[in-house]
Design a protein around this motif. Structure first.
Motif, PDB file in Angstrom:
ATOM      1  N   LYS A   8       0.835  -1.207   0.000  1.00  0.00           N
ATOM      2  CA  LYS A   8       0.000   0.000   0.000  1.00  0.00           C
ATOM      3  C   LYS A   8       0.866   1.252   0.000  1.00  0.00           C
ATOM      4  O   LYS A   8       0.571   2.218  -0.710  1.00  0.00           O
ATOM      5  N   SER A   9       1.933   1.240   0.761  1.00  0.00           N
ATOM      6  CA  SER A   9       2.842   2.379   0.811  1.00  0.00           C
ATOM      7  C   SER A   9       3.515   2.594  -0.540  1.00  0.00           C
ATOM      8  O   SER A   9       3.600   3.728  -1.034  1.00  0.00           O
ATOM      9  N   ARG A  12       0.943   3.992  -2.992  1.00  0.00           N
ATOM     10  CA  ARG A  12       0.675   5.407  -2.700  1.00  0.00           C
ATOM     11  C   ARG A  12       1.797   6.294  -3.237  1.00  0.00           C
ATOM     12  O   ARG A  12       1.547   7.347  -3.841  1.00  0.00           O
ATOM     13  N   HIS A  13       3.038   5.872  -3.018  1.00  0.00           N
ATOM     14  CA  HIS A  13       4.166   6.664  -3.501  1.00  0.00           C
ATOM     15  C   HIS A  13       4.199   6.706  -5.027  1.00  0.00           C
ATOM     16  O   HIS A  13       4.462   7.752  -5.618  1.00  0.00           O
ATOM     17  N   TYR A  16       1.644   9.113  -6.182  1.00  0.00           N
ATOM     18  CA  TYR A  16       2.120  10.471  -5.906  1.00  0.00           C
ATOM     19  C   TYR A  16       3.150  10.908  -6.953  1.00  0.00           C
ATOM     20  O   TYR A  16       3.052  11.990  -7.526  1.00  0.00           O
TER      21      TYR A  16
END
Length: 92
Positions: A8-9, A12-13, A16
Motif C-alpha cells: 500500500k505504501s 501510494r508513492h 504520488y
C-alpha cells in the motif's frame, strides 16, 4: 488476504510520483526524458489505467508482503508511458 502495508505504501508513492510529475526523477533513468506525460495522458484514462496495471502486475512480494522490486515496477510503468507517448497513442 489483505494487501500488505508495504505494498500500500509503495502504491501510494507511485501514485504520488506519477501525478505530480516527479516519476522521472525518482526512477533516476532517462526513460521519460523530454516527455510531458502528465499533459500527454491527462485525457486518456485507459492509457493511465494501463500504467497502473503494469506497475501492479510487475510488483513482487515475499511471503510477509514486503515489496521486493518497487523500482523495477516503476521503470516498467515508465517504459509504457514512453511507448504510449511516442507511438501516437495519445489524442491531442
Amino acid at each position: 488476504m489483505e494487501l500488505s502495508n508495504d505494498f500500500k505504501s509503495c502504491l501510494r508513492h507511485f501514485v504520488y510520483y506519477y501525478t505530480n510529475g516527479t516519476l522521472p526523477y525518482v526512477i533516476e533513468d532517462e526513460i521519460l526524458k523530454g516527455i510531458d506525460y502528465r499533459e500527454d495522458l491527462k485525457h486518456e484514462a485507459s492509457l493511465v489505467e494501463t500504467v497502473f496495471a503494469i506497475y501492479t502486475n510487475n510488483i513482487q512480494m515475499d511471503e510477509t508482503g514486503k515489496v521486493l522490486n518497487n523500482m523495477y515496477a516503476m521503470k516498467r510503468a515508465a517504459q509504457w508511458i514512453r511507448y504510449a507517448c511516442r507511438q501516437g497513442m495519445v489524442i491531442p
